[in-house]
Design a protein around this motif. Sequence first.
Motif, mmCIF file in Angstrom:
data_model
loop_
_atom_site.group_PDB
_atom_site.id
_atom_site.type_symbol
_atom_site.label_atom_id
_atom_site.label_comp_id
_atom_site.label_asym_id
_atom_site.label_seq_id
_atom_site.Cartn_x
_atom_site.Cartn_y
_atom_site.Cartn_z
ATOM 1 N N LEU A 143 0.822 -1.215 0.000
ATOM 2 C CA LEU A 143 0.000 0.000 0.000
ATOM 3 C C LEU A 143 0.855 1.264 0.000
ATOM 4 C CD1 LEU A 143 -2.875 -1.026 2.427
ATOM 5 C CD2 LEU A 143 -2.931 -0.889 -0.082
ATOM 6 N N LEU A 144 2.152 1.119 0.286
ATOM 7 C CA LEU A 144 3.045 2.277 0.203
ATOM 8 C C LEU A 144 3.087 2.853 -1.207
ATOM 9 C CD1 LEU A 144 6.136 1.114 2.279
ATOM 10 C CD2 LEU A 144 4.553 2.955 2.856
ATOM 11 N N ALA A 145 3.039 1.995 -2.201
ATOM 12 C CA ALA A 145 3.156 2.464 -3.589
ATOM 13 C C ALA A 145 2.031 3.435 -3.955
ATOM 14 C CB ALA A 145 3.210 1.286 -4.551
ATOM 15 N N PRO A 146 0.761 3.046 -3.829
ATOM 16 C CA PRO A 146 -0.269 4.028 -4.178
ATOM 17 C C PRO A 146 -0.311 5.198 -3.198
ATOM 18 C CG PRO A 146 -1.271 2.006 -3.378
ATOM 19 C CD PRO A 146 0.190 1.742 -3.538
ATOM 20 N N GLY A 147 0.031 4.934 -1.934
ATOM 21 C CA GLY A 147 0.021 6.026 -0.949
ATOM 22 C C GLY A 147 1.054 7.093 -1.276
ATOM 23 N N LEU A 148 2.265 6.669 -1.600
ATOM 24 C CA LEU A 148 3.290 7.641 -1.962
ATOM 25 C C LEU A 148 2.988 8.284 -3.316
ATOM 26 C CD1 LEU A 148 6.476 5.805 -0.683
ATOM 27 C CD2 LEU A 148 5.410 7.847 0.267
ATOM 28 N N GLY A 149 2.385 7.518 -4.208
ATOM 29 C CA GLY A 149 1.970 8.095 -5.486
ATOM 30 C C GLY A 149 0.928 9.183 -5.291
ATOM 31 N N LEU A 150 -0.020 8.936 -4.407
ATOM 32 C CA LEU A 150 -1.043 9.945 -4.111
ATOM 33 C C LEU A 150 -0.408 11.188 -3.501
ATOM 34 C CD1 LEU A 150 -4.046 10.704 -3.951
ATOM 35 C CD2 LEU A 150 -4.104 9.621 -1.703
ATOM 36 N N GLY A 151 0.512 10.976 -2.565
ATOM 37 C CA GLY A 151 1.189 12.117 -1.947
ATOM 38 C C GLY A 151 1.973 12.935 -2.961
ATOM 39 N N ALA A 152 2.681 12.252 -3.853
ATOM 40 C CA ALA A 152 3.443 12.961 -4.885
ATOM 41 C C ALA A 152 2.506 13.708 -5.827
ATOM 42 C CB ALA A 152 4.310 11.977 -5.665
ATOM 43 N N GLY A 153 1.374 13.084 -6.162
ATOM 44 C CA GLY A 153 0.407 13.742 -7.038
ATOM 45 C C GLY A 153 -0.180 14.986 -6.399
ATOM 46 N N ILE A 154 -0.501 14.903 -5.128
ATOM 47 C CA ILE A 154 -1.048 16.072 -4.425
ATOM 48 C C ILE A 154 -0.009 17.193 -4.374
ATOM 49 C CG2 ILE A 154 -1.782 16.896 -2.142
ATOM 50 C CD1 ILE A 154 -3.188 14.163 -1.808
ATOM 51 N N GLY A 171 2.153 11.325 -9.843
ATOM 52 C CA GLY A 171 1.571 10.345 -8.926
ATOM 53 C C GLY A 171 1.713 8.923 -9.447
ATOM 54 N N VAL A 172 1.411 8.724 -10.714
ATOM 55 C CA VAL A 172 1.532 7.392 -11.310
ATOM 56 C C VAL A 172 3.001 6.965 -11.360
ATOM 57 C CG1 VAL A 172 1.250 6.085 -13.463
ATOM 58 C CG2 VAL A 172 -0.613 7.538 -12.614
ATOM 59 N N LEU A 173 3.880 7.873 -11.746
ATOM 60 C CA LEU A 173 5.307 7.555 -11.807
ATOM 61 C C LEU A 173 5.842 7.161 -10.425
ATOM 62 C CD1 LEU A 173 7.979 7.427 -13.385
ATOM 63 C CD2 LEU A 173 8.297 9.851 -12.802
ATOM 64 N N ALA A 174 5.485 7.914 -9.399
ATOM 65 C CA ALA A 174 5.947 7.601 -8.041
ATOM 66 C C ALA A 174 5.435 6.241 -7.591
ATOM 67 C CB ALA A 174 5.508 8.696 -7.072
ATOM 68 N N ALA A 175 4.175 5.934 -7.865
ATOM 69 C CA ALA A 175 3.609 4.644 -7.468
ATOM 70 C C ALA A 175 4.318 3.493 -8.185
ATOM 71 C CB ALA A 175 2.111 4.609 -7.759
ATOM 72 N N VAL A 176 4.591 3.655 -9.465
ATOM 73 C CA VAL A 176 5.267 2.609 -10.235
ATOM 74 C C VAL A 176 6.701 2.415 -9.735
ATOM 75 C CG1 VAL A 176 6.167 2.039 -12.533
ATOM 76 C CG2 VAL A 176 3.812 2.835 -12.270
ATOM 77 N N VAL A 177 7.401 3.500 -9.454
ATOM 78 C CA VAL A 177 8.785 3.401 -8.979
ATOM 79 C C VAL A 177 8.837 2.701 -7.621
ATOM 80 C CG1 VAL A 177 10.745 4.769 -8.133
ATOM 81 C CG2 VAL A 177 9.686 5.329 -10.323
#
Length: 154
Positions: free
Chosen positions: A23-34, A48-54
């Motif tokens: 769940l860290l992946a989508p959570g950090l992606g959401l944070g980066a997107g915001i 957000g998508v890039l951060a989640a994928v990375v």
Amino acid sequence: MPTPPPSTTQFDERLWPSPATWLLAPGLGLGAGIAAVPFGTAAAVGLGVLAAVVVAALLAATAPRVRVTDDVLEAGPARVPLALLGTPQAFTGEEARQERGPRLDARAYLLLRGWVDAVVRVPLEDPEDPTPYWLVSTRRPEELIDALMRTRRR
């Protein structure tokens, strides 16, 4: 010179992160997107998508493998011949916590993952190696011990 027959795998486990860790992946992606919203919606979604994928790729790439073949125990990048191993022991719950903490020998080789409760301690019987034992996380401790014992008896 004939080549030796290939080793067969007796035990193979990948120590994937727990579902909660993924769940860290989508959570950090959401944070980066915001954080990127001031730069526009497209930038926010893209980052957000890039951060989640990375993050997901890093979690997958760092999940170590524990493997027993006919002649070697592999734990992450380390390998040891089965002929140099003593009798392994499994620990779960409070006993596993003690092995990872108060009873831990600083010279031991460790392959530990916090999201895996059980550990197997495998003593090394190599007089030239200062490492007294390996302590390896596994979700299937009894299967790992069975594979080590069965393979060593051959």
